[in-house]
Design a protein around this motif. Structure first.
Motif, mmCIF file in Angstrom:
data_model
loop_
_atom_site.group_PDB
_atom_site.id
_atom_site.type_symbol
_atom_site.label_atom_id
_atom_site.label_comp_id
_atom_site.label_asym_id
_atom_site.label_seq_id
_atom_site.Cartn_x
_atom_site.Cartn_y
_atom_site.Cartn_z
ATOM 1 N N GLY A 131 26.608 20.721 42.739
ATOM 2 C CA GLY A 131 25.501 20.505 43.659
ATOM 3 C C GLY A 131 25.806 20.839 45.101
ATOM 4 O O GLY A 131 24.993 20.531 45.983
ATOM 5 N N ASP A 132 26.924 21.466 45.371
ATOM 6 C CA ASP A 132 27.300 21.810 46.743
ATOM 7 C C ASP A 132 26.506 23.035 47.187
ATOM 8 O O ASP A 132 26.698 24.137 46.679
ATOM 9 C CB ASP A 132 28.805 22.098 46.797
ATOM 10 N N VAL A 133 25.607 22.828 48.144
ATOM 11 C CA VAL A 133 24.742 23.913 48.599
ATOM 12 C C VAL A 133 25.549 25.045 49.232
ATOM 13 O O VAL A 133 25.143 26.209 49.182
ATOM 14 C CB VAL A 133 23.671 23.384 49.574
ATOM 15 N N SER A 136 26.779 27.254 46.329
ATOM 16 C CA SER A 136 25.682 28.036 45.757
ATOM 17 C C SER A 136 25.227 29.123 46.719
ATOM 18 O O SER A 136 24.856 30.227 46.297
ATOM 19 C CB SER A 136 24.510 27.125 45.376
ATOM 20 N N MET A 137 25.290 28.842 48.020
ATOM 21 C CA MET A 137 24.954 29.864 49.011
ATOM 22 C C MET A 137 25.957 31.010 48.963
ATOM 23 O O MET A 137 25.580 32.182 49.032
ATOM 24 C CB MET A 137 24.931 29.254 50.408
#
Length: 376
Positions: A131-133, A136-137
């Motif tokens: 869930g680490d944005v 994912s970015m």
């Protein structure tokens, strides 16, 4: 195709700089970097230039530079996205991968596990569900950069996709047939593109790689590779056998592999000269089919290949401009009895322009002629 990092800037992709040679050419020719996009270029040796040249509106993506240069270009109106430390991959990369890059360290004591490909897969496994944005970015930035690089690479190329399962083993008649298919397509002037993995994909890339050599070269390679029939239990042994072929016959033909770390337990094959590897599997699958502008050959496969057939059929069905891309399915029994995709495909095509652009053949040797007949 797009220049390699060793080639200078030629103006063919205006406003993008993806190598140090391009950087120097632009500065010499224009005396300005204003509104340019500089992508993954090490500029630590160009501080003097960055302290004086106009950089208003420029964007520096992952370009190492001295603190002094970074402060100056920001003040002059540039955006600077610094490199991200501690990653096994570059999210801002300007070019697709090479086999040597992904498999660097393969000959060391740790084998495949020490390579950038394996380390990137391990990073993906650790971060894909946390869930680490930020992570994912980074994956999204990387995949967008790869898509951009792949588009630049394939400008003007007539690309034919070869789809098939990863389970096809070296040393089998099916593997040899897929390799001869890749060789014939390459010799016809087409750029072979595959999913970039093992099995049928590797075979097609192998055939394209050996296309410039005498026919015996492929026969010899098939015998050598049969000694390590699969990437299990040892990816290291499997990959080293492939690089032995490359070392014995350097400067092979060019083809493209488009694999994914989503299926990272399946390594990329080393016979594709250019490897566009993605984190996101749907983006990779759609991109592979969309770029196969000269048609697609579907070898016998399972769920993944069936999905690719209808992923390719859908835009053909709705095509309102231009002509649908040719589709050739190989092995009548497989596609009419074991996995009856062909009856559904022909029903879908009935009354549509795509009906004249699909074919079913019994043997793999018939595929190139069928593709040519359909306009590929």
């Amino acid at each position: 195709m797009h220049p390699t990092p060793a080639q200078p800037y030629d103006g063919s992709h205006d406003r993008e700089i993806e190598s140090l040679a391009e950087f120097d050419e632009v500065v010499a020719a224009r005396g300005s970097l204003a509104r340019f996009r500089v992508q993954a270029v090490d500029l630590t040796g160009r501080t003097d230039v960055l302290l004086t040249v106009d950089t208003e509106g420029a964007v520096f993506l992952g370009c190492p530079m001295s603190p002094e240069a970074s402060a100056r270009v920001r003040t002059a109106g540039a955006l600077v996205f610094p490199p991200v430390p501690g990653l096994p991959f570059d999210p801002y990369r300007g070019f697709v991968y090479t086999p040597a890059e992904l498999f660097a360290g393969l000959d060391g004591p740790e084998g495949y596990e020490a390579t950038p490909d394996a380390r990137t897969y391990a990073w993906f496994q650790r971060t894909k569900s946390d869930g680490d944005v930020f992570c994912s970015m980074l994956r999204s930035l990387h995949d967008d950069a790869v898509s951009d690089a792949l588009d630049e690479l394939l400008v003007g190329a007539r690309v034919v996709g070869v789809m098939g399962g990863h389970a096809m083993r070296r040393g089998t008649p099916e593997y040899a047939g897929a390799a001869r298919l890749g060789r014939e397509l390459a010799r016809a002037g087409l750029t072979v593109a595959t999913g970039g993995g093992p099995g049928a994909m590797e075979a097609a890339n192998l055939g394209a790689y050996l296309a410039p050599f005498e026919d015996e070269a492929l026969d010899e390679a098939l015998v050598a590779l049969s000694k390590v029939p699969s990437f299990t239990p040892s990816v290291t042994d499997w990959a080293r056998a492939a690089f032995e072929i490359r070392r014995d016959r350097p400067d092979g033909g060019v083809s493209v592999g488009i694999p994914t770390w989503f299926y990272g337990h399946e390594p990329p094959n080393p016979f594709a000269a250019h490897i566009a590897k993605y984190f996101a599997n749907p983006l990779r699958e759609d991109g592979l089919l969309a770029r196969s502008t000269a048609g697609v050959v579907f070898l016998p496969g399972a769920a993944g290949t069936v999905q690719e057939i209808f992923d390719n059929a859908t835009p053909n069905y709705y095509s309102s401009r231009g002509e649908p891309t040719p589709m050739v399915l190989v092995d009548r029994a497989h596609w009419t009895e074991r996995l009856p995709a062909w009856p559904l495909l022909t029903s879908l095509a009935q009354g549509r322009p795509m009906a004249s652009r699909i074919a079913l053949v019994d043997r793999i040797e018939e595929a190139p002629e069928a593709l040519k007949r359909l306009g590929g």
